[in-house]
Design an enzyme around this catalytic site. Structure first.
Site, short mmCIF file in Angstrom:
data_model
loop_
_atom_site.label_atom_id
_atom_site.label_comp_id
_atom_site.label_asym_id
_atom_site.label_seq_id
_atom_site.Cartn_x
_atom_site.Cartn_y
_atom_site.Cartn_z
N GLU A 169 0.80 -1.23 0.00
CA GLU A 169 0.00 0.00 0.00
C GLU A 169 0.83 1.29 0.00
OE1 GLU A 169 -2.90 -0.05 3.15
OE2 GLU A 169 -3.85 -1.88 2.42
N GLU A 352 -5.37 -8.63 1.22
CA GLU A 352 -5.91 -8.28 2.54
C GLU A 352 -7.39 -7.99 2.40
OE1 GLU A 352 -4.13 -5.02 4.74
OE2 GLU A 352 -2.12 -5.71 4.22
#
Ligand code: FCB
Length: 446
Positions: A169, A352
């Site tokens: 991320e 995720e």
């Protein structure tokens, strides 16, 4: 409550990979056997972490990794996604910390012995403080340092790693860390945020070159987070605001990787806020990817603001998670199919997905039915994207166990396993049992 998938579900095909995920700073502890990182510094700054906590002990995973491997194996997963603490590998003076490498080598060997595929993320936000002292991600040199670190790790780990992700991320390391200022190192400056994003992407590209050389058989790629950006109203201004937010938060990271350029929004930024891009950078960034990791939690709603920019409208209507995030499973299908339409994608893994809930053990049991429902809905949302023609090869639940949730500290629990931070006892929640049953049912079919 159970998680139910149709027997014909593509998620039950033998090659579909199910796993659980963690990250180094959030679980490892044993801070004295690694270099301090920017999150240690951030935690030590009063007011930065909601419950005033830190990552010095966390889930004490460095000391309890054997037990944790048994926990993972007991779930019947195919894969475990973990991250490596850079500061456990490379010391301030540039030397290699063999004890740090050995920790991960033992862990990887134990996973391999149990037939669990290791998905290794090289950078999950814990930049060594000694690099921050030299400017951190604002310093272009850090990208080259990252490639050196990737070289050391991928040489040492050999064939133990099934998949490498360079970064987790980059949106968070750039935007939350340098524009919103809510993650370490806590800066609020748009130019710096854009520069950091660029250096992170450059670091990714440089490391990809190293990984493809040192670990050509591994699946090498990156993990990005996506949130569909919806307009608060149908007004032209809000629709435009939502589109800008999508460019700024989602496309800013995926488009350079797959098409070698930033979204057109870049040109609308004042020159003083645009990142410096050296010649040749975009080609380095756009290395071919073996896979793309997609993290998904919720959607985001935007309205136009008086500065001609976008502001988010926090959700108030239930269902919300303990983070205050809206439960919006159809957003997962939406982001997946949207990128499937826009880009020529490599195979995708959901790296995720999960929810924080206010879990409390009652007589030794944690009945997290809302989390079970969350997984059920998001597995179906993943299935819907596959049924619409997209290739998705795996799904990882966030997280294996409760852990240090960044600026929220330990108050927010994302685990499928409950952690008592006083005794360090781990207890399977109902969601862990429900997922375990899905995995077990599948193995019987094989
Ligand atoms: C993601 C992070 C992960 C975790 C979840 C809840 O953004 O990658 O470490 O904190 O959010």
């Amino acid at each position: 409550m159970k998680i139910t998938l149709a027997t014909t579900s593509p998620l039950l095909k033998p090659d579909f990979v199910f796993g659980v995920a963690t990250a180094a700073f959030q679980i490892e502890g044993a801070a004295d056997s690694r270099e301090p990182c920017i999150w240690d510094t951030f935690c030590a700054t009063p007011g930065r972490i909601k419950d005033g906590s830190d990552g010095l002990v966390a889930c004490d995973h460095v000391n309890r990794w054997r037990e944790d491997v048994e926990l993972i194996a007991g779930l019947g997963v195919d894969a475990y996604r973990l991250s490596i603490a850079w500061g456990r590998i490379i010391r301030r003076d540039g030397s290699i910390n063999q004890a740090g490498l050995d920790f991960y080598l033992q862990l990887l060997d134990a996973l391999q012995a149990r037939n669990i595929k290791a998905f290794v993320t090289l950078y999950h936000w814990d930049l060594p403080q000694y690099l921050q002292d030299n400017g951190g991600w604002l310093n272009r040199d850090t990208a080259y340092k990252f490639a050196e670190y990737a070289d050391v790790v991928s040489r040492a780990f050999g064939s133990r790693v099934y998949s490498y992700a360079t970064l987790n991320e980059p949106f968070c390391s750039a935007y939350l860390s340098y524009e919103a200022g809510i993650h370490a190192p806590g800066v609020q400056n748009r130019k710096q945020g854009r520069q950091v994003a660029h250096h992170l992407l450059l670091a990714h590209g440089l490391a990809m070159q190293v990984l493809q050389k040192n670990a050509p058989k591994a699946l090498n790629g990156i993990v990005l987070n996506f949130s569909p950006c919806h307009a608060a109203t149908n007004s032209e201004a809000d629709l435009r605001a939502a589109d800008m937010a999508d460019q700024y938060h989602n496309q800013w990271y995926i488009q350079p990787l797959l098409e070698g350029c930033y979204p057109t929004l870049l040109e609308h930024l004042p020159a003083a806020e645009q990142p410096d891009i050296a010649e040749g950078d975009m080609a380095i960034i756009a290395q071919p990817l073996d896979f793309l990791g997609v993290n998904y939690y919720t959607r985001t709603v935007y309205r136009a603001n008086s500065k001609g920019w976008f502001s988010d409208v926090p959700p108030t209507e239930p269902p919300l998670t303990d983070m205050g995030w809206e439960i919006y499973p159809q957003g997962l299908t939406e982001v997946l199919l949207d990128m499937h339409r826009r880009y020529k994608l490599p195979p995708v893994y959901i790296t995720e997905n999960g929810a924080a809930m206010p879990d409390k053990p009652v007589q030794g049991k944690v009945q997290d039915q809302a989390r079970v429902a969350y997984f059920q809905q998001h597995l179906l949302a993943t299935e819907a994207a596959i049924n619409a023609g997209m290739r998705i090869d795996g799904y990882f639940a966030w997280s294996l166990m409760d852990n240090f949730e960044w600026a929220e500290g330990y108050a927010k629990r994302f685990g499928i396993v409950y952690v008592d931070y006083v005794s360090q006892q781990r207890t399977l929640k109902a969601s862990a049992i429900a997922l375990r049953d899905v995995f077990a049912g599948r193995q019987q079919q094989r």
